[in-house]
Design an enzyme around this catalytic site. Structure first.
Site, short mmCIF file in Angstrom:
data_model
loop_
_atom_site.label_atom_id
_atom_site.label_comp_id
_atom_site.label_asym_id
_atom_site.label_seq_id
_atom_site.Cartn_x
_atom_site.Cartn_y
_atom_site.Cartn_z
N LYS A 1 0.84 -1.21 0.00
CA LYS A 1 0.00 0.00 0.00
C LYS A 1 0.87 1.26 0.00
CE LYS A 1 -2.03 -1.24 3.90
NZ LYS A 1 -1.38 -2.55 4.18
N ARG B 1 -10.26 0.84 8.36
CA ARG B 1 -9.91 -0.55 8.63
C ARG B 1 -11.05 -1.33 9.26
NH1 ARG B 1 -3.90 0.29 8.59
NH2 ARG B 1 -2.98 -1.73 8.94
N ARG C 1 12.08 -6.14 5.62
CA ARG C 1 11.98 -4.72 5.88
C ARG C 1 12.49 -4.33 7.27
NH1 ARG C 1 6.25 -1.76 5.79
NH2 ARG C 1 6.03 -3.12 7.60
N ARG D 1 10.64 -3.19 10.23
CA ARG D 1 10.00 -2.19 11.10
C ARG D 1 9.78 -2.86 12.46
NH1 ARG D 1 4.76 -0.01 8.30
NH2 ARG D 1 3.67 -1.35 9.77
N ARG E 1 -1.27 -8.85 12.92
CA ARG E 1 -1.72 -7.83 11.95
C ARG E 1 -2.53 -8.49 10.83
NH1 ARG E 1 3.98 -5.73 10.72
NH2 ARG E 1 3.03 -4.61 8.98
P1 AP5 Z 1 4.78 -1.62 1.94
O1 AP5 Z 1 4.55 -0.79 0.75
O2 AP5 Z 1 5.39 -1.00 3.15
O3 AP5 Z 1 3.42 -2.39 2.34
P2 AP5 Z 1 2.18 -1.89 3.17
O4 AP5 Z 1 0.99 -2.53 2.54
O5 AP5 Z 1 2.20 -0.41 3.30
O6 AP5 Z 1 2.52 -2.64 4.53
P3 AP5 Z 1 2.48 -2.12 6.02
O7 AP5 Z 1 3.31 -3.09 6.79
O8 AP5 Z 1 2.80 -0.69 6.13
O9 AP5 Z 1 0.95 -2.36 6.32
P4 AP5 Z 1 0.18 -2.41 7.63
O10 AP5 Z 1 -1.20 -2.28 7.18
O11 AP5 Z 1 0.50 -3.61 8.46
O12 AP5 Z 1 0.81 -1.21 8.50
P5 AP5 Z 1 0.31 0.25 8.82
O13 AP5 Z 1 1.50 1.10 8.92
O14 AP5 Z 1 -0.79 0.66 7.94
O15 AP5 Z 1 5.65 -2.88 1.50
C1 AP5 Z 1 6.13 -3.80 2.47
C2 AP5 Z 1 7.55 -4.26 2.08
O16 AP5 Z 1 7.48 -4.96 0.84
C3 AP5 Z 1 8.52 -3.09 1.84
O17 AP5 Z 1 9.80 -3.49 2.28
C4 AP5 Z 1 8.49 -2.90 0.32
O18 AP5 Z 1 9.69 -2.38 -0.17
C5 AP5 Z 1 8.24 -4.31 -0.17
N1 AP5 Z 1 7.46 -4.36 -1.41
C6 AP5 Z 1 6.36 -3.58 -1.72
N2 AP5 Z 1 5.87 -3.93 -2.92
C7 AP5 Z 1 6.66 -4.94 -3.38
C8 AP5 Z 1 6.65 -5.73 -4.58
N3 AP5 Z 1 5.74 -5.54 -5.54
N4 AP5 Z 1 7.60 -6.69 -4.70
C9 AP5 Z 1 8.53 -6.89 -3.73
N5 AP5 Z 1 8.59 -6.17 -2.58
C10 AP5 Z 1 7.66 -5.21 -2.41
O19 AP5 Z 1 -0.30 0.04 10.29
C11 AP5 Z 1 0.54 -0.24 11.39
C12 AP5 Z 1 -0.29 -0.31 12.65
O20 AP5 Z 1 -0.91 0.96 12.89
C13 AP5 Z 1 -1.44 -1.30 12.65
O21 AP5 Z 1 -1.02 -2.59 13.01
C14 AP5 Z 1 -2.38 -0.68 13.68
O22 AP5 Z 1 -1.94 -0.95 14.98
C15 AP5 Z 1 -2.22 0.80 13.42
N6 AP5 Z 1 -3.19 1.34 12.46
C16 AP5 Z 1 -2.91 1.85 11.21
N7 AP5 Z 1 -4.03 2.27 10.61
C17 AP5 Z 1 -5.05 2.05 11.48
C18 AP5 Z 1 -6.46 2.28 11.43
N8 AP5 Z 1 -7.07 2.78 10.36
N9 AP5 Z 1 -7.20 1.93 12.52
C19 AP5 Z 1 -6.62 1.40 13.62
N10 AP5 Z 1 -5.29 1.14 13.72
C20 AP5 Z 1 -4.51 1.47 12.67
MG MG Z 2 2.43 0.89 4.93
#
Ligand code: AP5
Ligand code: MG
Length: 196
Positions: A13, A88, A127, A129, A140
């Site tokens: 994403k 979400r 990655r 994090r 997650r």
């Molecule tokens: P990346 O682009 O970072 O993927 P992403 O979908 O953004 O993954 P996230 O880990 O950020 O998603 P998430 O939903 O768990 O975390 P968020 O920060 O939203 O890609 C991932 C990796 O793959 C990278 O290293 C990238 O380089 C690689 N990659 C990408 N595309 C590729 C491809 N095509 N081929 C190969 N490699 C590739 O949320 C974190 C936390 O915040 C949640 O757990 C929750 O506690 C909280 N939170 C966030 N939003 C909410 C909400 N709306 N409500 C409540 N809690 C929330």
């Molecule tokens: Mg992300």
């Protein structure tokens, strides 16, 4: 344009929003990045969110909805935004609908990046994090399955959902996203093709 990106953790994403924000010239609003920033700054929202994020659970709706509602009122969102990781769950989706309806700017599309669990695990392992430990990734993924994925049906029924194959290189995935958005534009709002 107002576009939501959905998909499991590691679906890409953030990666794809970074590209699309440059081609559409609308801001990329990553709910996770906003929360991580709030944690670093130790704001009230950040202190509240921190333990939930550390476990891989969703942070309480009232915290997240307030952050997003305030963010979309900023001037840079005048022509739209890319939502990455929000909404979400159903409550967040309804809150967003209300906020956008109040502005008279409805959603244009919801893109789900479809990536199998095995690929997601491999991507996140590379990655590093702080919430990318295997047991937290599992939580997650479980939060996504139980609370977020049911939203796909909510958007499908309104003709907004596009499922994008999120496997392959980032370039390949981005091509698919541009093609899906172009097809929706050609079909026009409310048409049968736009409904998929
Ligand atoms: P990346 O682009 O970072 O993927 P992403 O979908 O953004 O993954 P996230 O880990 O950020 O998603 P998430 O939903 O768990 O975390 P968020 O920060 O939203 O890609 C991932 C990796 O793959 C990278 O290293 C990238 O380089 C690689 N990659 C990408 N595309 C590729 C491809 N095509 N081929 C190969 N490699 C590739 O949320 C974190 C936390 O915040 C949640 O757990 C929750 O506690 C909280 N939170 C966030 N939003 C909410 C909400 N709306 N409500 C409540 N809690 C929330
Ligand atoms: Mg992300």
């Amino acid at each position: 344009m107002w576009i939501i990106f959905m998909g499991p953790p590691g679906a890409g994403k953030g990666t794809q929003c970074e590209r699309l924000t440059r081609s559409l010239h609308i801001p990329h609003l990553s709910s996770g990045d906003m929360l991580r920033q709030a944690v670093v700054e130790q704001t009230g929202a950040g202190r509240l969110a921190e333990p939930y994020m550390a476990r891989g659970d969703l942070v309480p709706d009232q915290v997240m909805v307030k952050l997003i509602a305030e963010r979309i009122e900023r001037r840079d969102c005048a022509s739209g935004a890319l939502f990455d990781g929000f909404p979400r769950n159903r409550h967040q989706a309804e809150a967003l609908d209300q906020a956008l309806a109040a502005r008279g700017t409805p959603l244009d599309a919801v893109l789900e990046l479809d990536v199998p669990d095995g690929i997601v695990m491999a991507r996140l392992a590379g990655r590093g994090r702080s919430d990318d430990r295997p047991e937290i990734i599992a939580q997650r993924l479980e939060s996504y399955r139980r609370q977020t994925r049911p939203l796909l049906e909510y958007y499908r029924q309104r003709g907004l959902l596009e499922i994008i194959d999120g496997t392959g290189t980032p370039d390949k995935v981005f091509e698919r996203i541009l093609a899906a958005l172009a097809a929706r534009r050609r079909a026009g709002p409310g048409s049968e093709i736009a409904r998929g």
